[in-house]
Scaffold this active site. Structure first.
Site, PDB file in Angstrom:
ATOM      1  N   CYS A   1     -41.310  57.561 -19.910  1.00 43.06           N
ATOM      2  CA  CYS A   1     -41.035  55.716 -20.468  1.00 43.06           C
ATOM      3  C   CYS A   1     -39.102  56.099 -19.689  1.00 43.06           C
ATOM      4  O   CYS A   1     -39.118  56.202 -19.214  1.00 43.06           O
ATOM      5  CB  CYS A   1     -41.384  54.754 -21.311  1.00 43.06           C
TER       6      CYS A   1
ATOM      7  N   HIS B   1     -46.762  55.224 -22.555  1.00 47.17           N
ATOM      8  CA  HIS B   1     -46.976  56.410 -23.755  1.00 47.17           C
ATOM      9  C   HIS B   1     -47.937  56.936 -24.462  1.00 47.17           C
ATOM     10  O   HIS B   1     -48.655  56.432 -25.256  1.00 47.17           O
ATOM     11  CB  HIS B   1     -45.903  55.572 -25.179  1.00 47.17           C
TER      12      HIS B   1
ATOM     13  N   GLU C   1     -47.742  58.597 -26.448  1.00 48.82           N
ATOM     14  CA  GLU C   1     -47.850  59.321 -28.282  1.00 48.82           C
ATOM     15  C   GLU C   1     -47.617  58.552 -29.406  1.00 48.82           C
ATOM     16  O   GLU C   1     -47.381  58.342 -29.866  1.00 48.82           O
ATOM     17  CB  GLU C   1     -46.110  59.931 -27.369  1.00 48.82           C
TER      18      GLU C   1
END
Lengths: 226, 79
Positions: free
Chosen positions: A88, A203, A205
């Site tokens: 990002c 994302h 994560e």
């Protein structure tokens, strides 16, 4: 040999903790958190530039962070053929540094996009080895400037060198769009020519733990470790 | 001396903010307004005794290093 990694934190990073947990849980190895004003970086296998709004997105997203003191070390790390992942805002920083081609401009429909999206791999690299061709991954996005742009000459280079890692695609829900933010050729992530640096808007994560809606983000770290 | 640098997205790049502004202006009755694009203005001071060449060189260098991303933007020094 255990996998070592590091996450760089800039003022305004807000996914650095998530990235640290992601690395700790999935690599089981040493994980360092490095402040952007540091001038040295431990020898690690992977560095993550996390998501967020570094320096408040002032001037342009990632512009200020790309001039931080630690960046010289991050560039050395990449030039040393070790892995570098920008997620990002981290992707925006990598384009501002010039380690990745193109730029990320305002989403086509001007909306901040905070939702699940669907991506699939385009060309094979070490970050997506564990992902099957045509396998659709569900990974969240949260961005305002994720619309990938480059000139046609650069786009041809990205294709010829097989640098496009991920593209947005239609997912399992009928209301999902093929290209959520207007990116050129629905590009969601690209690598450098040597394919040791990856920038992606989604994302991973935020999609790895049992408490997340999807665990597809695991595949990136699993690819690197395998 | 006061320096003004106008930074804008290159012509071929979609500028969605301008489109929204245009839509709002049109709905307020400003129907003659079209092709609206929004850019940014950076103002700064430079010492008066600086030579014309040095001024141009410094501004150019600052724009290339930080103020402007030449993949998507172009700039113009005003006045």
């Amino acid at each position: 040999m255990s996998f070592k990694s590091a996450v760089i934190t800039f003022p305004g990073s807000n996914c650095d903790r998530d990235a640290l947990c992601y690395l700790k849980d999935l690599t089981k190895g040493e994980v360092h958190n490095i402040w952007h004003e540091e001038t040295s970086l431990p020898k690690v296998d992977l560095v993550i530039l996390p998501g967020g709004f570094s320096f408040g997105d002032y001037l342009r997203s990632g512009a200020m962070a790309s001039k931080s003191k630690i960046i010289d070390e991050v560039v050395k790390h990449a030039n040393d053929n070790r892995y570098l992942l920008g997620i990002c805002n981290g992707f925006q920083i990598l384009t501002e540094i010039g380690l990745l081609e193109g730029a990320l401009i305002r989403n086509k429909k001007l909306k901040f996009l905070g939702k699940n999206c669907f991506i699939k791999k385009k060309f094979k690299n070490n970050f997506n080895l564990s992902i099957k061709d045509n396998q659709i991954l569900q990974i969240p996005v949260a961005h305002n400037e994720g619309n990938f742009y480059c000139d046609s000459e650069t786009l041809n280079l990205l294709k010829n060198n097989e640098q496009i890692a991920f593209e947005y695609c239609k997912g399992e829900f009928s209301n999902t769009e093929e290209n959520i933010n207007g990116s050129l050729e629905a590009i969601a992530g690209i690598t450098n020519k040597k394919k040791n640096v990856l920038g992606m808007m989604p994302h991973p994560e935020r999609a790895y733990s049992d408490f997340h809606q999807s665990q597809d983000g695991r595949l990136i770290i699993e690819s690197l470790i395998s | 001396m006061r320096i003004k640098i106008l930074v804008r997205l290159k012509g071929q790049i979609l500028e969605p903010q301008g489109k929204v502004i245009e839509h709002s202006l049109n709905s307020l009755g400003f129907t003659e307004f079209s092709n609206i694009r929004q850019g940014k203005l950076i103002e700064l001071d430079l010492p008066d005794n600086i030579s014309k060449e040095e001024k141009a060189q410094k501004i150019d260098s600052a724009c290339k290093k930080l103020l402007v991303n030449d993949i998507i933007e172009e700039y113009e020094v005003l006045g």
